[in-house]
Design a protein around this motif. Structure first.
Motif, PDB file in Angstrom:
ATOM      1  N   ARG A 272       0.956  -1.549   0.026  1.00  0.00           N
ATOM      2  CA  ARG A 272      -0.320  -0.041  -0.370  1.00  0.00           C
ATOM      3  C   ARG A 272       0.488   1.158  -0.387  1.00  0.00           C
ATOM      4  NH1 ARG A 272      -3.655  -2.562  -2.260  1.00  0.00           N
ATOM      5  NH2 ARG A 272      -5.321  -3.594  -1.631  1.00  0.00           N
TER       6      ARG A 272
ATOM      7  N   GLN B 167      -5.517   5.186  -2.022  1.00  0.00           N
ATOM      8  CA  GLN B 167      -5.280   3.498  -1.986  1.00  0.00           C
ATOM      9  C   GLN B 167      -6.733   3.260  -2.408  1.00  0.00           C
ATOM     10  OE1 GLN B 167      -3.154   1.943  -1.325  1.00  0.00           O
ATOM     11  NE2 GLN B 167      -0.521   3.816  -0.889  1.00  0.00           N
TER      12      GLN B 167
ATOM     13  N   GLN C 168      -2.087  -1.948  -6.834  1.00  0.00           N
ATOM     14  CA  GLN C 168      -3.338  -0.892  -7.245  1.00  0.00           C
ATOM     15  C   GLN C 168      -4.120  -2.576  -6.891  1.00  0.00           C
ATOM     16  OE1 GLN C 168      -5.235   1.986  -7.379  1.00  0.00           O
ATOM     17  NE2 GLN C 168      -3.140   2.490  -6.263  1.00  0.00           N
TER      18      GLN C 168
ATOM     19  N   GLY D 271      -4.710  -1.932   4.958  1.00  0.00           N
ATOM     20  CA  GLY D 271      -5.606  -1.976   3.482  1.00  0.00           C
ATOM     21  C   GLY D 271      -5.812  -2.951   2.953  1.00  0.00           C
TER      22      GLY D 271
END
Length: 227
Positions: A67, A152, A72, A94
């Motif tokens: 992250r 993010q 992605q 994340g």
């Protein structure tokens, strides 16, 4: 989907990879965190299935490094640590979803399909403009005042949900359900933490604040001056 499976237990890895390939997915396998991180950085994956307890580099460390470098790919974490606190830790780091061991392959595949659909183009709308804020729904890019803002995946999901419901009051429970997939509201500041990070990216160095806190209720994305 192109999937990276990072799992040190050979039986689990074989079970999962065989099931995913039987469903037509392309699967790369890794048995430790360091190798998994290198593979994730070198190739583009749709989803990474990441075990939490790994040799060389643990899953949480892998996730944080992914992250921090802006990967992605969606991440589904696997772990024997199935309690709520462990799941929240993974989400805050994340992860897009969390699945405790032991698990049914059918549930894992269903969860992978669900988080993959979050990245897919869900309707005919390709561009969403709200004042000087612009969301490219296909490329998942965000601009404000013409400047691209790098988010993010979870931040993107959060902003997209706000934008699609602009002007509405969005409660924390709604965000937990629609952005994180929680069916109940655990005692956590997960939402507040992510909203704070999102605000820092889309409001810092720009014009007025656009995500407003509605005291005692939640949040709303508004084009009017926020507080």
């Amino acid at each position: 989907m192109r999937i990276l499976l990072v799992e040190d237990d050979i039986d689990t890895r074989t079970y999962v990879s065989s099931g995913l390939r039987a469903k037509g997915h392309a699967v790369d396998e890794s048995g430790d965190g360091q190798d998994g991180l290198l593979r994730a950085c070198e190739h583009d994956y749709d989803v990474i299935v990441l075990d939490r307890m790994l040799p060389a580099l643990d899953g949480m460390s892998v996730l944080k490094k992914l992250r921090s470098c802006g990967t992605q790919a969606r991440v589904l974490m696997l772990t024997a640590l199935g309690d709520v606190d462990a799941r929240i830790d993974g989400m805050e780091a994340g992860a897009d979803d969390y699945l405790g061991k032991p698990f049914a392959l059918s549930e894992l595949i269903a969860r992978l399909n669900a988080i993959s659909r979050r990245s897919a183009h869900a309707n005919t709308m390709t561009l969403l403009r709200l004042g000087d804020l612009e969301l490219d729904l296909i490329m998942q890019r965000v601009f404000r005042a013409g400047k691209q803002i790098h988010l993010q995946p979870r931040e993107w999901d959060l902003l997209k949900y706000f934008a699609l419901h602009a002007g509405e009051i969005i409660t924390r429970s709604m965000l937990l359900e629609h952005v994180w997939g929680f069916q109940s509201s655990p005692h956590t500041n997960l939402v507040d933490t992510h909203v704070c990070r999102l605000r820092g990216k889309i409001e810092r160095d720009f014009g007025p604040r656009i995500i407003r806190t509605v005291r005692g209720e939640g949040y709303t994305l508004s084009l009017k001056q926020g507080h």
